[in-house]
Design an enzyme around this catalytic site. Structure first.
Site, PDB file in Angstrom:
ATOM      1  CB  THR A 388      -0.897   0.028   1.262  1.00 23.07           C
ATOM      2  OG1 THR A 388      -1.749  -1.089   1.238  1.00 23.07           O
ATOM      3  CG2 THR A 388      -1.727   1.294   1.393  1.00 23.07           C
ATOM      4  CB  THR A 406      -3.791  -0.629  -1.184  1.00 23.69           C
ATOM      5  OG1 THR A 406      -3.046  -1.828  -0.935  1.00 23.69           O
ATOM      6  CG2 THR A 406      -5.271  -0.980  -1.100  1.00 23.69           C
ATOM      7  CB  SER A 459      -9.939  -0.335   3.814  1.00 25.94           C
ATOM      8  OG  SER A 459      -8.624   0.161   3.712  1.00 25.94           O
ATOM      9  N   GLY A 480       0.622  -0.849   5.426  1.00 26.37           N
ATOM     10  CA  GLY A 480       0.895  -1.809   6.498  1.00 26.37           C
ATOM     11  C   GLY A 480      -0.288  -2.618   6.981  1.00 26.37           C
ATOM     12  N   GLY A 481      -1.345  -2.802   6.154  1.00 20.44           N
ATOM     13  CA  GLY A 481      -2.489  -3.575   6.625  1.00 20.44           C
ATOM     14  C   GLY A 481      -3.019  -2.959   7.922  1.00 20.44           C
TER      15      GLY A 481
HETATM   16  O1  DON Z   1      -7.206  -1.905   2.768  1.00 20.26           O
HETATM   17  C1  DON Z   1      -6.523  -2.490   3.583  1.00 20.26           C
HETATM   18  O2  DON Z   1      -6.598  -2.324   4.777  1.00 20.26           O
HETATM   19  C2  DON Z   1      -5.463  -3.445   3.097  1.00 20.26           C
HETATM   20  N1  DON Z   1      -5.871  -4.066   1.879  1.00 20.26           N
HETATM   21  C3  DON Z   1      -4.206  -2.688   2.955  1.00 20.26           C
HETATM   22  C4  DON Z   1      -3.125  -3.588   2.496  1.00 20.26           C
HETATM   23  C5  DON Z   1      -1.836  -3.221   2.996  1.00 20.26           C
HETATM   24  O3  DON Z   1      -1.567  -2.210   3.565  1.00 20.26           O
HETATM   25  C6  DON Z   1      -0.796  -4.195   2.762  1.00 20.26           C
HETATM   26  N2  DON Z   1      -1.120  -5.476   3.094  1.00 20.26           N
HETATM   27  N3  DON Z   1      -1.897  -6.242   3.059  1.00 20.26           N
END
Ligand code: DON
Length: 579
Positions: A388, A406, A459, A480-481
């Site tokens: 992301t 992302t 998200s 960073g998820g």
């Molecule tokens: O939208 C979200 O929260 C996630 N898809 C973001 C992904 C991310 O930062 C990296 N890892 N999965």
């Protein structure tokens, strides 16, 4: 000749004299300098994208024009996360006090269903929600940038897309950051990676660092977007290439899915913290609500007195995180499908006060204590990658953009649409994959975040703007998820409570707790062994981890108007550009 050496020991009178001298030399007031500017300023994950944004500002563009230029340039130079095949959120605070946001989160295809990932034995099917064509959701980035530009942009659309076309057509130097993906894709054999191999390999081999990396298919797609606006992506040639790719490899997205995709302008969530206004994304992002809830909880503590990353400080942060992530999991999802979410309650000071009451200053709670109802929204079993990308922009007039977008994992689904040159997201993995299956290991299967036609997945992306007296003061966000939420929180506290400058605030070591699993992680070398022991004595389960996030921020001095940017030192090619 004999040389007589004098003894090394300094005469006694010299030591106090040296000490006095040392004290009379002023210590530097900052440990690392941010980049100052008096007009426009851009900070992003790639220096060339920041330059593209600055060029838009120099040509008289505003923060939205620069955001469009930066975002399209990142789609070329930072393909692990910068994208046109994914989605995200843009938060805007005008110099005039207007605050708004654009939600261009991806949507599930019309043929999606809650059970689409369940195999006959009741498990998640292989190559389904995180890998392969079924993991792809309908992209939103181009529609979001188009909508924001239609509403607030000043420059001609074509001129803000053009720098990305140039970068894709003429190429840019490959950095070491691109090499691991190129090496991985060289070894990937599945037919759905054919397009990726064609783009990212040079005669079947990774490009050498420093070699020029041009992307002619992507350049043609960007030209269509430049010339036709959002229709250059959602209709005609690009839509046809996406739909053909899906049909060929067993995916669900059709030309109708693409034509029907809509980005939306929506009201940001708002809170206050020590006299500052805090703006964040409303659902389907959980970030804005979670950050405001944690700030509300923490407002009652003298965090400066506790001391940055002292055990006492980390304890109250971790306990606030534990409780807030439990609320997030219990309540949040796409608002269109969950109209009853208690957003106002979660944002309230009263709720924070009630949550704070349950924090014991001496003991870590078991995570079960933080659970206030049925588990629901997040899928906690999947180990998230840290991709992301976030950028922050302020223009000469003081309008500000904080944007995070992302393709979900590192290089998303890793599938390039053949002939169109861009990587598709694997965002469907953010839905709960097994309806009704919620486990102690953290698999969540309850309703608010299950796939449904047209639904947006929950998200953690948290583009944030802190304002003071109606003017933007701090712009911040991170990849960073789920760690995004806690990274952004800590940068805010670093500035507002600990008095760090922008560069110090993004560099300082971070911690993370997300309720489940019950684990307090910290960046390796980020906590002293003494603090770790004190936290363990309180009952925390600590674990060191690699770098957390890449927070690129701007702080605007309210007295002088001077802006200060800092790219997170964890970013390989991050950089700021301003005047
Ligand atoms: O939208 C979200 O929260 C996630 N898809 C973001 C992904 C991310 O930062 C990296 N890892 N999965």
């Amino acid at each position: 000749m004999t040389i007589t050496r004098t003894p090394k020991k300094a005469p006694r009178v010299l030591l106090p004299a040296l000490l006095l001298l040392a004290l009379s030399v002023p210590l530097p007031s900052q440990t690392r300098p941010p980049r100052p500017a008096d007009a426009g300023l851009v900070v992003s994950d790639h220096y060339l994208a920041s330059e593209a944004g600055r060029e838009a500002l120099r040509r008289g563009g505003n923060a939205i024009d620069a955001a469009v230029a930066t975002a399209f340039a990142l789609a070329v130079t930072h393909p692990s996360a910068g994208n046109i095949g994914g989605g995200g959120f843009l938060l805007y605070h005008g110099a005039d006090g207007d605050v708004t946001s654009f939600n261009f989160r991806e949507r599930a295809p019309l043929a999606a269903s809650a059970t689409m990932y369940v195999d006959p034995s009741g498990k998640v099917r292989a190559n389904s929600n995180h890998d392969g064509p079924l993991s792809v959701a309908v992209p939103g980035t181009v529609a979001g940038l188009w909508l924001a530009h239609q509403k607030l942009g000043r420059l001609d659309w074509k001129s803000v897309v053009e720098p990305a076309v140039d970068l894709a057509r003429n190429g840019f130097p490959v950095s070491w950051e691109l090499r691991p993906f190129m090496e991985r894709i060289a070894a990937a054999e599945h037919p759905w990676y054919e397009g990726t191999r064609r783009v990212f390999l040079d005669g079947g081999k990774p490009y050498d660092a420093g070699a020029v990396f041009a992307q002619p298919d992507l350049a043609r797609t960007l030209e269509r977007i430049r010339d036709q606006g959002r229709d250059g992506f959602y209709r005609g040639e690009t839509a046809k290439l996406i739909a053909e790719f899906m049909t060929k490899h067993g995916g669900l997205i059709t030309e109708e899915d693409l034509a029907r995709y809509q980005a939306v302008e929506q009201k940001p969530v708002h809170g206050t913290y020590r006299g500052y206004d805090v703006y964040g994304m409303a659902p389907p992002s959980s970030g804005g609500i979670a950050i405001i809830e944690m700030l509300n909880i923490l407002e009652a503590y003298d965090l400066e007195a506790l001391g940055h990353n002292s055990a006492a400080y980390v304890h109250v942060l971790a306990e606030s995180m534990r409780r807030t992530f439990a609320d997030r999991a219990e309540h949040l999802g796409d608002p269109t499908f969950n109209p009853e979410m208690p957003v106002a309650r979660l944002l309230s000071k009263q709720h924070a006060a009630a949550v704070r009451e349950t924090i014991d200053p001496d003991r870590a709670s078991p995570s079960a204590v933080a659970k206030t109802g049925e588990l629901s929204a997040a899928y906690l079993g999947h180990t998230e990658s840290e991709e992301t990308t976030h950028f922050s922009i302020v223009d000469a007039a003081g309008n500000a953009v904080s944007m995070t977008y992302t393709i979900e994992a590192w290089y998303g689904s890793r599938m390039v649409v053949e002939g169109a040159g861009f990587i598709l997201n694997n965002e469907m993995g953010d839905f709960n994959p097994l309806p009704g299956k919620t486990t102690a290991e953290g698999l969540i299967g309850t309703a608010p975040n299950q796939a449904a036609p047209g639904k947006r997945m929950l998200s953690s992306m948290s583009p944030t703007i802190i304002a003071r007296d109606g003017k933007p003061y701090l712009l911040i966000g991170s990849p960073g998820g789920r760690t995004i939420i806690n990274t952004v929180l800590q940068v805010i506290l670093n500035v507002l409570d600990h008095g760090m400058n922008m560069a110090e605030a993004v560099a300082a070591p971070r911690i993370h707790h997300q309720w489940l699993p019950n684990k307090l992680s910290f960046e390796k070398w980020g906590l002293s062994p003494d603090s770790v022991s004190l936290l363990e004595a309180k009952g925390h389960l600590l674990t060191p981890r690699r770098a957390q996030g890449r927070a690129h921020g701007i702080r605007i001095d309210p007295e002088t108007g001077r802006r200060y940017a800092a790219a997170d030192p964890r970013a390989f090619n991050g950089g700021s550009a301003g005047d």
